[in-house]
Design a protein around this motif. Structure first.
Motif, PDB file in Angstrom:
ATOM      1  N   THR A  99      36.237  37.814  31.805  1.00 53.59           N
ATOM      2  CA  THR A  99      35.267  36.906  32.439  1.00 53.59           C
ATOM      3  C   THR A  99      34.318  37.620  33.386  1.00 53.59           C
ATOM      4  OG1 THR A  99      36.600  36.343  34.403  1.00 53.59           O
ATOM      5  CG2 THR A  99      37.009  35.074  32.389  1.00 53.59           C
ATOM      6  N   ILE A 100      34.652  38.829  33.819  1.00 56.30           N
ATOM      7  CA  ILE A 100      33.752  39.496  34.751  1.00 56.30           C
ATOM      8  C   ILE A 100      32.893  40.541  34.026  1.00 56.30           C
ATOM      9  CG2 ILE A 100      34.979  39.004  36.879  1.00 56.30           C
ATOM     10  CD1 ILE A 100      35.347  42.395  35.336  1.00 56.30           C
ATOM     11  N   MET A 101      32.796  40.375  32.696  1.00 52.72           N
ATOM     12  CA  MET A 101      31.845  41.147  31.908  1.00 52.72           C
ATOM     13  C   MET A 101      30.986  40.183  31.100  1.00 52.72           C
ATOM     14  SD  MET A 101      34.033  44.475  30.625  1.00 52.72           S
ATOM     15  CE  MET A 101      35.223  43.535  29.660  1.00 52.72           C
ATOM     16  N   ALA A 102      29.761  40.617  30.797  1.00 49.90           N
ATOM     17  CA  ALA A 102      28.831  39.821  30.001  1.00 49.90           C
ATOM     18  C   ALA A 102      27.822  40.768  29.372  1.00 49.90           C
ATOM     19  CB  ALA A 102      28.125  38.786  30.870  1.00 49.90           C
ATOM     20  N   PRO A 103      27.230  40.362  28.253  1.00 52.97           N
ATOM     21  CA  PRO A 103      26.203  41.212  27.647  1.00 52.97           C
ATOM     22  C   PRO A 103      25.105  41.540  28.651  1.00 52.97           C
ATOM     23  CG  PRO A 103      26.806  39.434  26.166  1.00 52.97           C
ATOM     24  CD  PRO A 103      27.473  39.139  27.470  1.00 52.97           C
ATOM     25  N   SER A 104      24.653  42.765  28.631  1.00 49.23           N
ATOM     26  CA  SER A 104      23.609  43.202  29.552  1.00 49.23           C
ATOM     27  C   SER A 104      22.395  42.291  29.450  1.00 49.23           C
ATOM     28  CB  SER A 104      23.204  44.644  29.226  1.00 49.23           C
ATOM     29  OG  SER A 104      22.228  45.111  30.113  1.00 49.23           O
ATOM     30  N   GLY A 105      21.893  41.834  30.595  1.00 49.59           N
ATOM     31  CA  GLY A 105      20.714  40.975  30.623  1.00 49.59           C
ATOM     32  C   GLY A 105      21.002  39.496  30.612  1.00 49.59           C
ATOM     33  N   THR A 106      22.283  39.098  30.501  1.00 50.62           N
ATOM     34  CA  THR A 106      22.613  37.666  30.429  1.00 50.62           C
ATOM     35  C   THR A 106      23.134  37.114  31.742  1.00 50.62           C
ATOM     36  OG1 THR A 106      24.868  38.062  29.637  1.00 50.62           O
ATOM     37  CG2 THR A 106      23.132  37.862  27.968  1.00 50.62           C
ATOM     38  N   SER A 107      23.303  37.967  32.741  1.00 46.02           N
ATOM     39  CA  SER A 107      23.728  37.501  34.059  1.00 46.02           C
ATOM     40  C   SER A 107      22.947  38.283  35.100  1.00 46.02           C
ATOM     41  CB  SER A 107      25.233  37.709  34.256  1.00 46.02           C
ATOM     42  OG  SER A 107      25.541  39.090  34.354  1.00 46.02           O
ATOM     43  N   SER A 108      23.134  37.943  36.365  1.00 46.35           N
ATOM     44  CA  SER A 108      22.455  38.680  37.428  1.00 46.35           C
ATOM     45  C   SER A 108      22.780  40.163  37.305  1.00 46.35           C
ATOM     46  CB  SER A 108      22.899  38.162  38.792  1.00 46.35           C
ATOM     47  OG  SER A 108      22.558  36.797  38.946  1.00 46.35           O
ATOM     48  N   SER A 109      21.782  40.999  37.502  1.00 40.96           N
ATOM     49  CA  SER A 109      21.968  42.434  37.306  1.00 40.96           C
ATOM     50  C   SER A 109      22.554  43.132  38.521  1.00 40.96           C
ATOM     51  CB  SER A 109      20.624  43.089  36.953  1.00 40.96           C
ATOM     52  OG  SER A 109      19.680  42.877  37.993  1.00 40.96           O
ATOM     53  N   ALA A 110      22.705  42.404  39.624  1.00 36.76           N
ATOM     54  CA  ALA A 110      23.245  42.973  40.853  1.00 36.76           C
ATOM     55  C   ALA A 110      23.765  41.828  41.710  1.00 36.76           C
ATOM     56  CB  ALA A 110      22.167  43.754  41.603  1.00 36.76           C
TER      57      ALA A 110
ATOM     58  N   PRO B 234      47.761  43.532  49.208  1.00 34.29           N
ATOM     59  CA  PRO B 234      47.547  42.271  48.517  1.00 34.29           C
ATOM     60  C   PRO B 234      46.250  41.596  48.948  1.00 34.29           C
ATOM     61  CG  PRO B 234      49.187  42.015  50.228  1.00 34.29           C
ATOM     62  CD  PRO B 234      48.880  43.471  50.153  1.00 34.29           C
ATOM     63  N   GLY B 235      45.725  40.765  48.074  1.00 31.36           N
ATOM     64  CA  GLY B 235      44.494  40.048  48.368  1.00 31.36           C
ATOM     65  C   GLY B 235      44.092  39.195  47.183  1.00 31.36           C
ATOM     66  N   LEU B 236      42.902  38.595  47.279  1.00 32.95           N
ATOM     67  CA  LEU B 236      42.364  37.759  46.213  1.00 32.95           C
ATOM     68  C   LEU B 236      41.332  38.572  45.433  1.00 32.95           C
ATOM     69  CD1 LEU B 236      41.868  34.436  48.223  1.00 32.95           C
ATOM     70  CD2 LEU B 236      43.753  35.028  46.670  1.00 32.95           C
ATOM     71  N   PRO B 237      41.611  38.920  44.187  1.00 32.04           N
ATOM     72  CA  PRO B 237      40.675  39.734  43.402  1.00 32.04           C
ATOM     73  C   PRO B 237      39.401  38.961  43.069  1.00 32.04           C
ATOM     74  CG  PRO B 237      42.883  39.708  42.420  1.00 32.04           C
ATOM     75  CD  PRO B 237      42.838  38.620  43.438  1.00 32.04           C
ATOM     76  N   ILE B 238      38.261  39.634  43.164  1.00 32.04           N
ATOM     77  CA  ILE B 238      37.014  39.030  42.690  1.00 32.04           C
ATOM     78  C   ILE B 238      36.326  39.913  41.647  1.00 32.04           C
ATOM     79  CG2 ILE B 238      36.709  37.766  44.847  1.00 32.04           C
ATOM     80  CD1 ILE B 238      34.412  39.682  45.537  1.00 32.04           C
ATOM     81  N   LEU B 239      36.783  41.157  41.505  1.00 26.98           N
ATOM     82  CA  LEU B 239      36.256  42.080  40.504  1.00 26.98           C
ATOM     83  C   LEU B 239      37.362  43.067  40.170  1.00 26.98           C
ATOM     84  CD1 LEU B 239      33.694  43.191  38.965  1.00 26.98           C
ATOM     85  CD2 LEU B 239      33.341  44.682  40.942  1.00 26.98           C
ATOM     86  N   GLY B 240      37.487  43.422  38.900  1.00 28.25           N
ATOM     87  CA  GLY B 240      38.526  44.372  38.517  1.00 28.25           C
ATOM     88  C   GLY B 240      38.100  45.188  37.318  1.00 28.25           C
ATOM     89  N   LEU B 241      38.523  46.429  37.283  1.00 27.19           N
ATOM     90  CA  LEU B 241      38.206  47.323  36.164  1.00 27.19           C
ATOM     91  C   LEU B 241      39.482  47.918  35.595  1.00 27.19           C
ATOM     92  CD1 LEU B 241      36.325  48.940  34.344  1.00 27.19           C
ATOM     93  CD2 LEU B 241      36.058  50.608  36.206  1.00 27.19           C
ATOM     94  N   ASP B 242      39.655  47.765  34.313  1.00 22.48           N
ATOM     95  CA  ASP B 242      40.788  48.313  33.581  1.00 22.48           C
ATOM     96  C   ASP B 242      40.523  49.789  33.305  1.00 22.48           C
ATOM     97  OD1 ASP B 242      42.816  48.923  31.790  1.00 22.48           O
ATOM     98  OD2 ASP B 242      42.489  47.183  30.513  1.00 22.48           O
TER      99      ASP B 242
ATOM    100  N   PHE C 199      45.776  57.565  39.201  1.00 24.43           N
ATOM    101  CA  PHE C 199      46.488  58.483  38.307  1.00 24.43           C
ATOM    102  C   PHE C 199      47.154  57.692  37.189  1.00 24.43           C
ATOM    103  CE2 PHE C 199      50.240  60.892  36.985  1.00 24.43           C
ATOM    104  CZ  PHE C 199      49.640  62.098  36.651  1.00 24.43           C
ATOM    105  N   GLY C 200      46.989  58.159  35.966  1.00 26.81           N
ATOM    106  CA  GLY C 200      47.592  57.472  34.828  1.00 26.81           C
ATOM    107  C   GLY C 200      46.884  56.164  34.549  1.00 26.81           C
ATOM    108  N   SER C 201      47.653  55.140  34.245  1.00 26.38           N
ATOM    109  CA  SER C 201      47.104  53.848  33.853  1.00 26.38           C
ATOM    110  C   SER C 201      47.078  52.887  35.038  1.00 26.38           C
ATOM    111  CB  SER C 201      47.944  53.244  32.727  1.00 26.38           C
ATOM    112  OG  SER C 201      47.952  54.101  31.598  1.00 26.38           O
ATOM    113  N   GLY C 202      46.095  52.010  35.053  1.00 18.92           N
ATOM    114  CA  GLY C 202      46.036  51.033  36.122  1.00 18.92           C
ATOM    115  C   GLY C 202      44.680  50.364  36.221  1.00 18.92           C
ATOM    116  N   TRP C 203      44.402  49.842  37.418  1.00 16.63           N
ATOM    117  CA  TRP C 203      43.203  49.037  37.665  1.00 16.63           C
ATOM    118  C   TRP C 203      42.608  49.380  39.013  1.00 16.63           C
ATOM    119  CZ3 TRP C 203      41.516  44.782  34.516  1.00 16.63           C
ATOM    120  CH2 TRP C 203      42.307  44.568  33.374  1.00 16.63           C
ATOM    121  N   ALA C 204      41.290  49.182  39.125  1.00 18.14           N
ATOM    122  CA  ALA C 204      40.607  49.205  40.418  1.00 18.14           C
ATOM    123  C   ALA C 204      40.124  47.789  40.707  1.00 18.14           C
ATOM    124  CB  ALA C 204      39.426  50.169  40.399  1.00 18.14           C
ATOM    125  N   TRP C 205      40.147  47.404  41.993  1.00 16.51           N
ATOM    126  CA  TRP C 205      39.870  46.012  42.365  1.00 16.51           C
ATOM    127  C   TRP C 205      38.967  45.923  43.586  1.00 16.51           C
ATOM    128  CZ3 TRP C 205      42.183  42.617  39.054  1.00 16.51           C
ATOM    129  CH2 TRP C 205      43.330  43.034  38.368  1.00 16.51           C
TER     130      TRP C 205
END
Length: 224
Positions: free
Chosen positions: A89-100, A166-174, A131-137
């Motif tokens: 849900t936090i990805m979309a085709p380029s140009g279809t949502s706000s660019s910043a 801990p916290g409430l995520p609003i953006l995450g990268l696999d 390191f290894g596998s995980g996520w940035a948030w």
């Protein structure tokens, strides 16, 4: 009732050239699908009674109290299901949502990190340095201030008794290799840089608004 694999609102080809269609299809149907199936198996098995009927968010928040026999399975696969449901849900085709980021979200980012560019630089370091596998948030803490963190494997910041911060995520990268290896091989920083082109800032702004009200991202989590 059990969990079902959610649909993605755009075609597998829609994020090209930044994320290729084959990666998207395998990532969604195989990897995410496996997390759903394994989580269902754990909950429906002989040790899963206390988890039946819980929402996916509640499972993540309470993973530390899952029965010993299935705790690791629930942690890995419940986290994997939530993380990926959020990720699409936090990805979309380029140009279809706000660019910043803009509005209140932009103001919060600038307040916490100095500028949008400084935020991206710090986020990139967290993603590349996991390191290894995980996520940035990008998350909101209890004082409603934004912070950046990373988690190993399929952990997420909703897991208060597991996550370092801990916290409430609003953006995450696999940053698992399966998210980028077909196109970028071992060049994780190149994948991270390309990913900013498909961030759905409208969804991030929505999750920011929900977080200011004390809510985790409100996701559509289908059941079957």
């Amino acid at each position: 009732m059990s969990f079902a694999l959610p649909a993605i609102s755009y075609d597998y080809t829609a994020l090209e050239p930044y994320i290729d269609a084959m990666t998207m299809q395998i990532h969604h149907t195989k990897h995410h699908g496996t997390y759903v199936n394994n989580l269902n198996g754990a909950i429906q098995g002989e040790h899963g009674g206390s988890l039946k009927g819980l929402s996916l968010e509640a499972i993540c928040r309470n993973v530390h109290s899952a029965p010993d026999a299935i705790r690791a399975t629930v942690r890995n696969n419940g986290g994997g299901h939530w993380n990926h449901t959020f990720f699409w849900t936090i990805m979309a085709p380029s140009g279809t949502s706000s660019s910043a980021p803009n509005g209140a979200l932009k103001g919060a980012i600038e307040s916490s990190f100095g500028s949008v560019d400084a935020f991206k630089e710090q986020f990139n370091k967290a993603a590349a340095g996991r390191f290894g596998s995980g996520w940035a948030w990008l998350c909101m803490d209890q004082s409603k201030k934004l912070f950046i963190t990373s988690t190993p494997n399929q952990d997420n910041p909703l897991m208060a008794n597991v996550a370092d911060q801990p916290g409430l995520p609003i953006l995450g990268l696999d940053v698992w290799e399966h998210a980028y290896y077909l196109k970028y091989q071992n060049r994780r920083p190149e994948y991270i840089a390309a990913w900013w082109n498909v961030v759905n800032w409208d969804s991030v702004a929505k999750y920011y608004d929900e977080a200011t009200s004390g809510k985790a991202p409100v996701l559509e989590v289908p059941l079957q």
